[in-house]
Design an enzyme around this catalytic site. Structure first.
Site, PDB file in Angstrom:
ATOM      1  N   GLU A  25       0.314  15.278 -42.003  1.00  0.00           N
ATOM      2  CA  GLU A  25       1.217  16.378 -42.357  1.00  0.00           C
ATOM      3  C   GLU A  25       2.433  15.830 -43.100  1.00  0.00           C
ATOM      4  OE1 GLU A  25       2.365  18.725 -38.954  1.00  0.00           O
ATOM      5  OE2 GLU A  25       3.434  20.191 -40.192  1.00  0.00           O
ATOM      6  N   ASN A 172      -1.996  28.171 -40.005  1.00  0.00           N
ATOM      7  CA  ASN A 172      -1.851  27.224 -38.893  1.00  0.00           C
ATOM      8  C   ASN A 172      -0.901  27.813 -37.857  1.00  0.00           C
ATOM      9  OD1 ASN A 172      -1.668  24.321 -37.668  1.00  0.00           O
ATOM     10  ND2 ASN A 172       0.461  24.947 -37.950  1.00  0.00           N
ATOM     11  N   GLU A 173      -1.304  27.787 -36.619  1.00  0.00           N
ATOM     12  CA  GLU A 173      -0.453  28.269 -35.517  1.00  0.00           C
ATOM     13  C   GLU A 173       0.296  29.537 -35.932  1.00  0.00           C
ATOM     14  OE1 GLU A 173       1.829  25.154 -33.551  1.00  0.00           O
ATOM     15  OE2 GLU A 173      -0.005  24.090 -33.019  1.00  0.00           O
ATOM     16  N   TYR A 239      -2.085  19.516 -26.936  1.00  0.00           N
ATOM     17  CA  TYR A 239      -1.498  18.167 -26.885  1.00  0.00           C
ATOM     18  C   TYR A 239      -1.385  17.697 -25.437  1.00  0.00           C
ATOM     19  CZ  TYR A 239      -0.307  18.306 -31.834  1.00  0.00           C
ATOM     20  OH  TYR A 239      -0.385  18.330 -33.203  1.00  0.00           O
ATOM     21  N   GLU A 295      -5.846  19.895 -33.882  1.00  0.00           N
ATOM     22  CA  GLU A 295      -4.675  19.103 -33.470  1.00  0.00           C
ATOM     23  C   GLU A 295      -4.838  18.739 -32.006  1.00  0.00           C
ATOM     24  OE1 GLU A 295      -0.743  20.501 -34.475  1.00  0.00           O
ATOM     25  OE2 GLU A 295      -1.476  21.322 -36.377  1.00  0.00           O
ATOM     26  N   GLN A 344      -1.114  12.182 -35.361  1.00  0.00           N
ATOM     27  CA  GLN A 344      -1.422  12.228 -36.769  1.00  0.00           C
ATOM     28  C   GLN A 344      -1.682  10.814 -37.272  1.00  0.00           C
ATOM     29  OE1 GLN A 344       1.259  14.552 -39.160  1.00  0.00           O
ATOM     30  NE2 GLN A 344       1.365  16.244 -37.690  1.00  0.00           N
TER      31      GLN A 344
END
Ligand code: AHR
Length: 491
Positions: A25, A172-173, A239, A295, A344
Site C-alpha cells: 500500500e 476496500n473496507e 489482523y 489483509e 504488508q
C-alpha cells in the site's frame, strides 16, 4: 513425543498458490524507499525499483500482489499517477501520516514492479471517493488492446501492449475508511460499479467485492444474498492483535502472557473463516464465490519514535508462529479461501523485508514464507495429529500445528510448536507411499525477543533441520517457539 499420521492418498483439495499472496500500500515506507526509489537514486535500481529488495522478494515466488491499498485505494485517483512524473499532481495521504504523495509510483510503475517480481497484479479500485467512470476508464486504460483514446493514452505513456489483469477489487473496507457505508448501500454500489468493469483481455476479470472485517457476518450475509451472482470473490480482513486497538502491544518487548494471547488471536482466524463460510455456504453451497482474505497478519504498536501513521514494526519468531498457524488455517479452508494477502510487503506491519536507506534485512516472516512455498498449488493431505491444546482466554490453541501437501511426488510438511516452555519431538508416520529423500529447515530463536537488525541482519535465519527417516517414520524436534518445513520425496 508428538505422533501424527499423514495419509498421502487422502487428498483434501488444492491449496491455491494465491494464499501466499502479498499486499503493498501507499503507506509509510512500503512503496517509497521500500520498493521504489526512482531512477535517479543512488540505491541500485532497475527502472526505479530497488534491486536488493526485488531480488530478495523474487525468492518468495510471490503469486499475486495487491495494490494501491488498503484505505489508500479509496482515496486514490489513478489519473494522478500516469504520464511524465514531473507533471503528476501531488496529494496528501490523509489516511497515513498526512504526508505528501507525489504519485511517482503509479499504474505503469506497479506493473513494472509486478513484471520484475514475476507476480500477478491485483488492483483495488476506488469506490469511496471515486466515480464509476474513473473505475471503468482505469480498466480500459490497463487492459484494452484496440484503438481507443484510453488505450492510446497508455501507448503514449510508454506501454504498447495492454497488461494482463485478472484480479480487481471493488473498494476496500467500505464499512470503514472506504466510506463508512452500510452493507445494503455498498451492495447497491457494488452492483453498479462492477457493471462497468469490462472484460477486454482474454481472461475475464475476477471481481472481488469488499467484504467484512472480523466477525461482521451481517456484511457477508447482505453481500451474498444480493450480489453473489455478480462477484467471483468476497474479501475478509482480520489482523492478529494481542491487545486492544488503542494498545496493541509492542512488536519486540512482550511477555509470556502476550505471546499466548497473540497465538490465541491468530487462531481466531479459524472461527472467523468458519463463521463467514457458513453464511456463504447457505447462499452458495457450490462454492462459486471465493473468500479472499486480502489483509491479514500481526498488527502491533509502531516502533517508538517512528511516525504513528507509518505502521512500522519489528518482526520476531512470534510473527513466524502467527504466519504458520494462519497459513495452516487457510490450507484447511482451501475449498473456499483461494487467495490471502499478508499485510504488508515492506516496512509496514508484518513485513517480509525492512529497509533503512540503502540497507535491507529479511524478517523471520520472510524466511517462513520462503520455507513454506512448496505448499503453493499442492494437494492438501490428511494429517491426523492428536497434539495437545491449551486454553487461552476461551480460545483453544494447538501446541503443535502440522500441515502437509503433495505436488509432483514431493511432499511439503510444515510444523510449529507454540509452547514457550518445552520443545516437542514429532514422529510422523507416512502412510500409503514410500518415503525417499527427506530434508528440512528449522527456524527458531532461543530468545523470543530477538529480531534481525540492520547491524545484525541474520540473527534469525533458517538452519538445517536434524531429521531421522526410518521405516516410513520421520522424526525431528521442534524447539520451544520453533517452526520447521520438511521436503519429502514420495514414491
Ligand atoms: O494494512 C493497513 C490498513 O488496514 C489498510 O489500509 C486497511 O484496509 C486496514 O484497515
Amino acid at each position: 513425543m508428538e505422533k501424527a499420521v499423514i495419509n498421502t492418498k487422502r487428498k483434501k483439495g488444492k491449496i491455491s498458490k494465491y494464499i501466499y499472496g502479498q499486499f503493498a500500500e501507499h503507506l509509510g515506507r512500503c512503496i517509497y524507499e521500500g520498493l521504489y526509489v526512482g531512477e535517479d537514486s543512488e540505491i541500485p535500481n532497475k527502472n526505479g525499483m530497488r534491486c536488493d529488495v526485488v531480488n530478495a522478494l523474487k525468492e518468495l515466488e510471490i503469486p499475486v500482489l495487491r495494490w494501491p491499498g488498503g484505505c489508500f485505494a479509496d482515496d486514490y485517483h489513478w489519473r494522478d499517477g500516469i504520464g511524465p512524473r514531473e507533471k503528476r499532481p501531488y496529494m496528501v495521504n490523509t489516511n497515513w501520516g498526512g504526508v505528501v504523495e507525489n504519485n511517482h509510483f503509479g499504474t505503469h510503475e506497479f506493473f513494472e514492479l509486478c513484471e520484475q517480481l514475476g507476480t500477478e497484479p491485483y488492483i483495488s479500485g476506488n469506490v469511496g471517493s471515486g466515480t464509476v467512470r474513473e473505475m471503468r476508464d482505469w480498466v480500459e486504460y490497463m487492459t484494452f488492446d484496440g484503438d481507443s483514446p484510453l488505450a492510446n493514452e497508455r501507448r503514449q505513456n510508454g506501454r504498447e501492449e495492454p497488461w494482463k489483469l485478472k484480479w480487481f477489487g471493488v473498494g476496500n473496507e467500505n464499512w470503514g475508511c472506504g466510506g463508512n457505508m452500510r452493507p445494503e448501500y455498498y451492495s447497491d454500489l457494488y452492483k453498479r460499479y462492477q457493471t462497468f468493469i469490462r472484460n477486454y483481455g482474454d481472461e475475464p476479470i475476477f471481481k472481488i467485492a469488499c467484504g467484512a472485517g472480523d466477525f461482521n457476518t451481517r456484511w457477508t450475509d447482505v453481500l451474498m444474498r444480493e450480489q453473489k451472482h455478480l462477484m467471483n470473490g468476497l474479501s475478509l480482513h482480520y489482523y492478529t492483535i494481542p491487545g486492544s486497538w488503542e494498545h496493541k502491544g509492542d512488536s519486540v518487548s512482550f511477555d509470556e502472557d502476550e505471546w499466548y494471547k497473540t497465538m490465541a488471536a491468530a487462531v481466531k482466524m479459524e472461527n472467523m473463516l468458519s463463521s463467514h463460510t457458513a453464511v456463504m455456504d447457505s447462499y452458495d453451497p457450490e462454492k462459486k464465490v471465493s473468500l479472499i482474505v486480502d489483509e491479514w497478519g500481526t498488527w502491533f504498536d509502531v516502533l517508538p519514535g517512528t511516525n504513528p501513521g507509518f505502521l512500522y514494526q519489528q518482526n520476531t519468531i512470534r510473527d513466524v508462529l502467527v504466519a504458520v498457524l494462519t497459513l495452516h488455517i487457510f490450507h484447511n479452508h482451501c475449498d473456499r479461501v483461494i487467495m490471502a494477502n499478508i499485510a504488508q510487503l515492506v516496512n509496514v506491519l508484518q513485513s517480509m523485508v525492512l529497509t533503512e536507506g540503502e540497507k535491507m534485512l529479511l524478517t523471520p516472516t520472510y524466511h517462513i514464507f520462503r520455507m513454506m512455498k512448496g505448499h503453493m498449488d499442492g494437494e492438501l493431505l490428511d494429517v491426523d495429529c492428536a497434539g495437545g491444546v491449551y486454553d487461552c482466554g476461551g480460545t483453544s490453541v494447538p501446541e503443535i500445528t502440522i500441515s502437509a501437501s503433495e505436488k509432483n511426488g514431493v511432499m511439503t510438511i510444515s510444523a510449529a510448536n507454540t509452547r514457550l516452555d518445552c520443545g516437542k519431538t514429532v514422529e510422523l508416520e507416512i502412510r500409503d507411499s514410500a518415503v525417499g529423500d527427506v530434508s528440512g529447515e528449522l527456524l527458531s530463536s532461543s530468545d523470543i525477543h530477538c529480531c534481525n537488525t540492520f547491524d545484525e541482519p541474520d540473527k534469525i535465519a533458517p538452519v538445517k533441520l536434524d531429521v531421522k527417516s526410518e521405516n516410513g517414520k520421520i522424526t525431528f524436534t521442534l524447539p520451544a517457539a520453533g517452526a520447521a518445513v520438511l521436503t519429502v520425496k514420495l514414491s
